[in-house]
Write an enzyme that holds these catalytic residues in place. Structure first.
Site, PDB file in Angstrom:
ATOM      1  N   HIS A  61       0.719  -1.349   0.035  1.00 19.98           N
ATOM      2  CA  HIS A  61      -0.051  -0.050  -0.013  1.00 19.98           C
ATOM      3  C   HIS A  61       0.791   1.133   0.012  1.00 19.98           C
ATOM      4  O   HIS A  61       0.601   2.190  -0.684  1.00 19.98           O
ATOM      5  CB  HIS A  61      -0.880   0.173   1.177  1.00 19.98           C
ATOM      6  CG  HIS A  61      -2.039   0.778   1.113  1.00 19.98           C
ATOM      7  ND1 HIS A  61      -3.327   0.337   0.675  1.00 19.98           N
ATOM      8  CD2 HIS A  61      -2.321   2.044   1.489  1.00 19.98           C
ATOM      9  CE1 HIS A  61      -4.123   1.381   0.653  1.00 19.98           C
ATOM     10  NE2 HIS A  61      -3.771   2.428   1.320  1.00 19.98           N
ATOM     11  N   CYS A 103       0.435  -3.520 -16.484  1.00 20.28           N
ATOM     12  CA  CYS A 103       0.197  -2.599 -15.711  1.00 20.28           C
ATOM     13  C   CYS A 103       1.032  -2.807 -14.346  1.00 20.28           C
ATOM     14  O   CYS A 103       1.039  -2.266 -13.310  1.00 20.28           O
ATOM     15  CB  CYS A 103      -1.337  -2.414 -15.273  1.00 20.28           C
ATOM     16  SG  CYS A 103      -1.942  -3.755 -14.350  1.00 20.28           S
TER      17      CYS A 103
END
Length: 470
Positions: A102, A432
């Site tokens: 994160h 990606c």
């Protein structure tokens, strides 16, 4: 121009407007290497930026209360709910975070330099010590003593040059959409909706649908967050519609690929009310996530809320540049069921130009690449999960991380298989994965292999273009 608003629960009032000097929307800043200075520590660089400040060691969540704007966050490992502190940090240094954690993703999106895999930074550094975190020297980042100035240049780009591949951007934060979209990206190739749920909604969707299952304290917290909204579900729909619409309007008419929420059970459990609805799985990465979660009767009402927010953006607001990407779809049969679910929610593939994509992040997506390419409008290669599952390496493993190589010949063969299937079915293939953002040579190699789209972190545009122009 800055606007100030107030809301009394029923009406919204515009109370102040401040004009700011105009800025060039197509200008980016980038740093150059500086003179050689012996680093205090080194690790894996995240991004291409530089930041200086005083060290603040975070050993537990309560330490965040003392964290000041402009300080360098130092921790063994960060947690997703530390995001408000990330926004104040001048740099981040951690020992056990990974490239797809994160903090790494958000730091890159915010333009904050971060170094991960740093050996015992909480022992090597002290509170109040001034350091410079330099990530502008390739894949290795350095923690330098004191405040070290780095030469800074500006990079202006009003039109994307023809480099043989479309360049799109990976995003998570709606508030970054307008600024990022000023650059001539071909679109947003990956928008992670779980970050919107975590940052904008903050509540487990099933808690909003079944509040009777919550404890009194959790219900009170939910009441406070949803105050002023017609209902609990409407709170979710309004917040998600706003977030998705920000992305779509910022990039209009360029495409925006919204990936449906890909939280794992332990991550969903961290949301307000989440522990009442989530199983305790020993292997959340391989458990209740992605397509199987969306199709499960226990979670289907929750994903229907997410789909309704997308439908509102497309049908009510007319932002038909929004596409849908399905995460962690194990089998083509599962994909067929998902398309039926979308259609039942007013999101039928090809209707009103709706494109539905799928993440290619499982070995089954490679083995059955032709079937997936025939079913969906595009395939987006998620190299981190695909590498972990193909090579059998847990992404948080400290003992065998040397095996985690997204450019290993096994992985290159996997990418090639997906690309070939895409071309055979005239289905677009995007990459990606973070490796393309971190290493311009990898981006160039993938472009040569024939990938249609490289979707990059916002700060990767300049180094990637520099390499692709060679």
């Amino acid at each position: 121009m800055d606007f100030s608003w107030v809301c009394d629960g029923e009406k919204v009032y515009l109370i102040e407007v401040n004009l700011r000097p105009p800025l060039s929307p197509t200008t980016m800043k980038f740093y150059h290497r500086t003179e050689s200075t012996e680093p205090l520590l080194s690790g894996q660089a995240q991004g291409h930026s530089v930041g200086s400040g005083r060290v603040r060691i975070i050993r537990e969540r309560s330490d965040l209360e003392d964290f000041q704007a402009g300080e360098v966050m130092v921790a063994v490992k960060t947690e997703p709910d530390w995001e408000p502190a990330f926004r104040k940090a001048s740099a981040i240094i951690t020992e056990k975070d990974r490239r797809v954690s994160h903090s790494s993703i958000l730091a890159r999106e915010m333009g904050i330099p971060a170094i991960i895999g740093c050996p015992e930074p909480t022992l090597a550094l002290t509170n109040g010590q001034t350091v410079t975190v330099s990530c502008c020297q390739g894949q290795v980042g350095h923690v330098l003593p004191g405040r070290i100035e780095h030469p800074l240049d500006e990079f202006s780009l009003e039109k994307m040059p023809d480099v043989g591949v479309q360049l799109m951007v990976n995003l998570s934060m709606p508030e970054r959409a307008l600024a990022t979209a000023q650059l001539p990206w071909a679109g947003a190739g990956l928008v992670r909706s779980e970050f919107m749920i975590g940052g904008w909604v903050k509540i487990h969707p099933l808690a909003l649908l079944q509040p009777q299952k919550l404890s009194a304290d959790t219900r009170n917290a939910l009441d406070r967050l949803c105050s002023g909204f017609e209902s609990f579900p409407e709170y979710f729909l309004t917040r998600m519609t706003q977030g998705i619409a920000l992305f779509a309007s910022a990039f209009w008419p360029r495409p925006v690929n919204i990936r449906l929420s890909d939280f794992k059970s332990n991550e969903y459990a961290r949301l307000l009310g989440g522990d009442a609805f989530e199983p305790k799985e020993r292997e959340p990465m391989l458990g209740w996530r992605g397509a199987s979660r969306f199709l499960h009767p226990d979670f289907r009402p929750a994903v229907e809320l997410e789909l309704e927010a997308i439908r509102r953006v497309r049908d009510h607001l007319g932002l038909t540049n929004v596409r849908i990407t399905i995460p962690f779809c194990r089998l083509p049969e599962e994909g067929e069921e998902l398309l039926q679910l979308l259609a039942s929610c007013g999101l039928k593939q090809e209707e009103n130009d709706l494109e539905v994509w799928v993440m290619a992040e499982l070995p089954s997506n490679v083995v059955m690449a032709s079937d997936f390419a025939a079913l969906f409008d595009g395939m987006s290669i998620g190299s981190s999960d695909l590498t972990s599952l193909t090579l059998g390496v847990a992404r948080n493993s400290e003992t065998i991380m040397d095996y985690f190589d997204e450019l290993h010949p096994v992985m290159m063969k996997s990418y090639e298989t997906i690309i070939e299937a895409g071309k055979a079915h005239r289905t677009a293939v995007s990459f990606c994965g973070q490796v393309a953002s971190q290493d311009p040579e990898s981006a160039a190699l993938l472009a040569e292999m024939g990938v249609d789209i490289l979707s990059l972190a916002p700060d990767a545009l300049h180094p990637t273009l520099e390499r692709l122009r060679l």
